[in-house]
Write an enzyme that holds these catalytic residues in place. Structure first.
Site, mmCIF file in Angstrom:
data_model
loop_
_atom_site.group_PDB
_atom_site.id
_atom_site.type_symbol
_atom_site.label_atom_id
_atom_site.label_comp_id
_atom_site.label_asym_id
_atom_site.label_seq_id
_atom_site.Cartn_x
_atom_site.Cartn_y
_atom_site.Cartn_z
ATOM 1 N N LYS A 1 -21.007 -6.691 47.521
ATOM 2 C CA LYS A 1 -21.001 -8.008 48.177
ATOM 3 C C LYS A 1 -21.683 -7.971 49.548
ATOM 4 O O LYS A 1 -22.156 -8.994 50.034
ATOM 5 C CB LYS A 1 -19.580 -8.526 48.284
HETATM 6 C C1 PLP Z 1 -17.044 -8.908 43.176
HETATM 7 C C2 PLP Z 1 -17.123 -7.637 42.422
HETATM 8 C C3 PLP Z 1 -17.518 -7.604 41.049
HETATM 9 C C4 PLP Z 1 -17.788 -8.859 40.245
HETATM 10 O O1 PLP Z 1 -19.001 -9.484 40.587
HETATM 11 P P1 PLP Z 1 -19.322 -10.985 40.131
HETATM 12 O O2 PLP Z 1 -20.573 -11.356 40.830
HETATM 13 O O3 PLP Z 1 -18.125 -11.808 40.580
HETATM 14 O O4 PLP Z 1 -19.464 -10.991 38.646
HETATM 15 C C5 PLP Z 1 -17.631 -6.365 40.446
HETATM 16 N N1 PLP Z 1 -17.354 -5.219 41.116
HETATM 17 C C6 PLP Z 1 -16.969 -5.215 42.405
HETATM 18 C C7 PLP Z 1 -16.665 -3.931 43.068
HETATM 19 C C8 PLP Z 1 -16.842 -6.413 43.110
HETATM 20 O O5 PLP Z 1 -16.448 -6.402 44.404
#
Ligand code: PLP
Length: 470
Positions: A119
């Site tokens: 993120k």
């Molecule tokens: C947010 C997150 C996901 C999921 O990603 P999306 O874009 O919501 O599908 C997967 N792995 C981790 C470690 C995350 O923080």
């Protein structure tokens, strides 16, 4: 470039307004009016930008790939500088390095940012963009959101140095990990506020929704959102699909550990823009609404169960709406009706010819339970002496399941590694007996002083707190 809502009735707006709005006023998500193609001249510019520091290369590359989405709303040189600043916080010179772990099997490591989750790639840039746009307009916003773990820390780090942004993140008391909580409560900037709510993640989300639905409160406090439905987060994730393929020098399948469908949607957009992607493996844990959809062409909501990969413990993938809009031939009214019916009845189905046109041969869904997650982590440790986090393990397990079924044995497949193993030490220890170490900049995280506000699950108290933070 102009943006339209997936529900068809919100006014069409430009890039900077999309950034600040998050959700459209009609409840829909913003998408660009057309999908731009990356053409040969752009590719040439990309290559000529490759000079100096490698992380500068990633940033320059990112600026070129995203340029058509920004349009003329931000000067190209300024936008490039914002990208350079955003990615200078990453610890790896490649920003998103591609690692071969077995023949034809790769990990794209997206966790080298400040809070160790993918993120950061979007939220570091979002922070720089908020700061730039708000200071140009001489405005201030208050970001409010709910987090079940990773988003809170990444959003705080992204906006901690923004002068015109305040941020309040609600999290469920005692239901996030110690590392995740401390990544929020130890940030020193006075403009960030972590609030422990006496309730569940759903309670936190309901409080946030209620604040946004209270138009008077929303306008008085200039509320804004950076959750994964914000277009700019999806846009920033399109970049690494291109850079990964350029490093590989070949086409590939991507396996994506999926929660809200934002990351895999970004890949689909890269494909629309011309990236040579052979397909997507949509990887789910036991919360497998998407896998069941790909099996039955029907989306049916279930209860959420907790797993070892908590950032994917999601029932309804909010970003799926953007793909649905395409499947409906960009008919916002039809999309709105389908989603309202889904919220009411908990079911959504897609007719066979539409499914065949958009899904078959492009997406394949696989699930991976906790036992398979641990077995995959252990296997990687034994064969490559590498520690991987449980979300990455779900992606890798799904990738392996798809080979020989959806794809030939010699297919190159890239699994997105979405979190650093040190973010989930308990699961890593259970699988491998090893304790992953936090990178140096976080080594003293467990000893830093925390700043915690606790509030009851009560809208009035939360609103009073948000107003006091302005
Ligand atoms: C947010 C997150 C996901 C999921 O990603 P999306 O874009 O919501 O599908 C997967 N792995 C981790 C470690 C995350 O923080």
């Amino acid at each position: 470039m102009r943006y339209i809502s997936t529900r068809g009735t919100a006014p069409e707006i430009g890039f900077c307004d999309v950034l600040l709005a998050g959700l459209a006023r009609d409840g829909g998500l913003y998408v660009p009016q057309t999908w731009p193609k990356l053409n040969a001249s752009l590719d040439a510019r990309l290559n000529s930008a490759a000079s100096g520091e490698v992380s500068t290369n990633y940033a320059h590359r990112a600026a070129s790939i995203m340029a058509p989405f920004v349009g003329d709303e931000i000067d190209a040189k300024v936008f490039q500088k914002l990208c350079v600043d955003a990615y200078s916080t990453f610890r790896h010179p490649d920003v998103a390095p591609l690692i071969e772990i077995a023949p034809n099997e790769y990990l794209l490591e997206l966790f080298h940012g400040p809070t160790l989750a993918f993120k950061d790639i979007a939220l570091q840039l979002v922070g720089k963009l908020f700061d730039h746009v708000l200071s140009q307009r001489n405005e201030r916003v208050m970001i409010v959101g709910a987090t079940s773990g990773d988003t809170g820390g990444a959003a705080f780090d992204g906006v901690a140095s923004c002068r015109n942004v305040g941020i309040v993140m609600l999290y469920p008391n005692n239901r996030v990990s110690d590392v995740q909580r401390r990544q929020m409560t130890t940030v020193e900037s006075p403009n960030v506020h972590a609030v422990a709510i006496d309730g569940t993640f759903d309670d936190c989300q309901d409080l946030v929704k209620a604040m946004f639905n209270d138009q008077k409160f929303r306008d008085a406090n200039q509320l804004s959102a950076v959750n994964s439905i914000n277009w700019v987060r999806v846009m920033a994730q399109v970049v690494y699909y291109f850079t990964a393929l350029e490093k590989l020098g070949d086409s590939a399948v991507f396996s994506v550990p999926t929660g809200n469908f934002g990351n895999v949607l970004a890949g689909w957009i890269a494909k629309q823009m011309g990236a040579s992607i052979d397909g997507f493996v949509v990887a789910s844990n036991t919360n497998d609404i998407l896998t069941r959809f790909f099996e039955s062409q029907q989306m049916i909501a279930n209860e959420v169960v907790p797993t070892l990969s908590p950032s994917m413990d999601i029932q309804v993938s909010s970003n799926f709406e953007r793909l649905l809009f395409e499947m409906n031939n960009r008919d916002g009214e039809a999309t709105a009706k389908q989603l309202t019916d889904f919220r009411k009845g908990g079911e959504l189905s897609v007719v066979p010819n539409i499914y065949a046109k958009w899904i078959t041969g492009v997406f394949a869904g696989y699930r991976c339970n906790d036992e398979q997650t641990l077995a995959t982590m252990k296997d990687v440790y034994q064969k490559s002496a590498m520690l991987i986090d449980p979300h990455t393990a779900v992606g890798l397990s799904a990738a392996r399941q798809s080979i020989g079924v959806n794809y030939p044995k010699d297919q190159s497949i890239i699994t997105l590694a979405t979190a650093h193993p040190a973010k989930f030490p308990d699961a890593v220890r259970r699988a491998t007996g090893q304790t992953p170490r936090l990178p140096e900049h976080l080594a003293d995280l467990m000893n830093r002083p925390e700043r915690i506000v606790s509030l009851p699950n009560n809208l009035k108290s939360v609103q009073a707190f948000v107003s006091s933070c302005r």
